[in-house]
Each structure stands twice: as C-alpha cells, then as structure tokens.
Design a protein around this motif. Sequence first.
Motif, short mmCIF file in Angstrom:
data_model
loop_
_atom_site.label_atom_id
_atom_site.label_comp_id
_atom_site.label_asym_id
_atom_site.label_seq_id
_atom_site.Cartn_x
_atom_site.Cartn_y
_atom_site.Cartn_z
N ASP A 93 0.60 -0.73 0.24
CA ASP A 93 0.10 -0.01 0.25
C ASP A 93 0.74 1.50 0.08
N HIS A 94 1.94 1.56 0.88
CA HIS A 94 3.11 2.43 0.47
C HIS A 94 3.68 2.82 0.05
N LEU A 95 3.40 1.65 -1.15
CA LEU A 95 4.01 1.35 -2.88
C LEU A 95 3.94 2.10 -3.56
N ALA A 96 2.21 2.08 -3.18
CA ALA A 96 1.30 1.94 -4.21
C ALA A 96 1.04 3.78 -3.97
N GLN A 97 0.97 4.08 -3.01
CA GLN A 97 1.30 5.83 -2.10
C GLN A 97 2.41 6.80 -3.49
N GLN A 98 3.75 5.67 -3.48
CA GLN A 98 4.67 6.72 -4.26
C GLN A 98 4.44 5.93 -5.55
N GLY A 99 3.53 5.90 -6.05
CA GLY A 99 3.51 5.60 -7.80
C GLY A 99 3.78 4.18 -7.88
N ILE A 100 3.64 2.94 -7.56
CA ILE A 100 4.60 2.00 -7.50
C ILE A 100 3.34 1.08 -7.53
N GLU A 101 2.64 0.40 -9.21
CA GLU A 101 1.18 -0.51 -8.43
C GLU A 101 1.48 -1.42 -8.65
N THR A 102 1.98 -2.67 -7.82
CA THR A 102 2.82 -4.06 -7.75
C THR A 102 1.05 -5.15 -8.19
N ALA A 103 -0.21 -4.34 -8.66
CA ALA A 103 -0.96 -5.82 -8.19
C ALA A 103 -0.90 -6.56 -9.19
#
Length: 304
Positions: A93-103
Amino acid sequence: MPEVELHHDGHPKYRRMVRFDWENTPLHWVPGDPFATHMMNVLHLLLPEGERHFIKAVLEASSLVDDPDLEASIKPFIQQESWHAWAHQVVLDHLAQQGIETAPYTERLRKTLSMTLGDPPKFLPKALHRWWLYRRLADVAALEHFTAMLGQWVLQNRGLDYAGTDPVMLDLLRWHGAEEVEHRSLVFDVYQHVSGNYFIRAFSMFMTAPLFIGWWIAGAKYLMAQDPTIDAKWRLRDWWRAARQYKLPGPWQLLVTTPVRYMRPSHHPGPEAVTEMAIEYLEYSPAAKAARERALSQGKAEVG
C-alpha cells in the motif's frame, strides 16, 4: 552473547503483533541505491501470497501429525506467517502511494502459486491427493530454507546499516528474518514426520529454487520499470556490486550454495542459522518492543 532460553530450537514460540509507520520511509530506502532497494522490495511482493499458501499446506498436513510437541508448534507458526503476510501487504500500500502499482505482478504470482501450491487439480486421481500434499509441503519446506537463510543474512550483515538504510524498513526485515530463523525447522519437521521421502524433498528444491530466483529477478525488473523516479534497467553486475557491499545476498549464495546444502540426504535446517541471534534481535527490535508494551498495557498475552 548472553545465554537465551529456547522453546524448541527451530520451532516458533509465539506471534509478535508488530506494527510499522511508513510515513517517513522514502521510496529508495537504501539511500542512493534504487537497485538494492527494489531487489529487497520484491520480498514484499513474494511473501504475502506465498505465506498464505504455506499456512494452508501446513494446516492440511497437521491432521496427519500425531506428535504432541510438533503439533503444538503448528499454531504459532501459522500465527507468525499470517502476521508476516499482513505486514508486507501494508508495504505494498505504501509503494502504491509512491507511484508503484504492484497488482499486475502479484496477480500473476497468485495464479501461479494457486496451481503449484493450491488444491489438487481436478484431473488428478484421488489416489494421488496425498502425494500432492506431500509435494506441496516439500515445496514449502524448500522455500522456508531460503527464508531462513535470508533471515540469518539480514540479522548478521551490517552493509545495510552502513548504507544508512531507513530504520523502519530495516526493523521490518530483521523482525521477519528473526522469526523465520526461529521457526526454520517447523515445516521441514512436519514434512519428515508425515512423509520423509527424500526424492520428493530433493525434487521440490530442484524445481523450486530456479522458480523462486526467477520470480525474484522478474519482480525487481518490474519494480524498476514502475519506479517513476529512475530510468535504469536491472543488471546482474549491479547485483554483484550490492552483494560485495553486503547490501544483498549474492547470486552464488542464492543460486548454488543454499539449494545444494538442502539437497544433502542428511540435511536438517537446525545448523543453517542461530536461534539465539534471532531471539536477541526480537528483544531489541523497536517494533517488537512496542508490541510487547501494547500487549502489557491491554493486559493481554503477546500472542494477541
């Protein structure tokens, strides 16, 4: 090193309900080294889904365990693994906030693991369902061999400290690594108890090791491609560089020495790591200390 009382060397004691605040953790939490950062970040992608399958396989095998001590260790193992999965999921979730979508990566991983570590395929005869469970359990034991090695590595190496690594992320890696060291023998012992077939165990490592490393490298390439702040590609020489600086375990250690040791017929996870070092870190860990204080203030046992 002070003497530490052990529960059962290589088996878990209890779950530590740690929490981490990611508000001040930068995108490249190994300063100036996005390669080392993303190589380690892959663990946040691999472990949540993997550990859910670890739990399921061990739970299914537990009905075959008739050793009281071994059976008693299964519950804290499952509790620890479930908390690991949750803690790493929060990092995503923290990575997504930083612009990295892992899904996209984690969805592909989920589908692959469902085929290899999930329920027996429909075409498999019922007579082979027990073999399928043994193979899944052997795969999990092989992967736990890697996590124990990684746990011992992150506990004893100081390259990440010298590099100025974000202390919250380093605490998460060492807390998780310490618990992996603490319970390093549990899945192997369950497998030996319910099956013990060397050829299934060796074949599982033979197949699992390259897949694990392949998914790790693919994950690092994916994260570097998704990172909006860099224009760099994954390179093997960067891995060698980071390993020489003790920021990462080396390719040779992961690809050769770790699987080869496991393939020995006499192998047992016990000598692979040091439980006392793990327990000592768990006494020191800021997150683990905070978890103990919360439990005491709420009048609860640490297991929650």
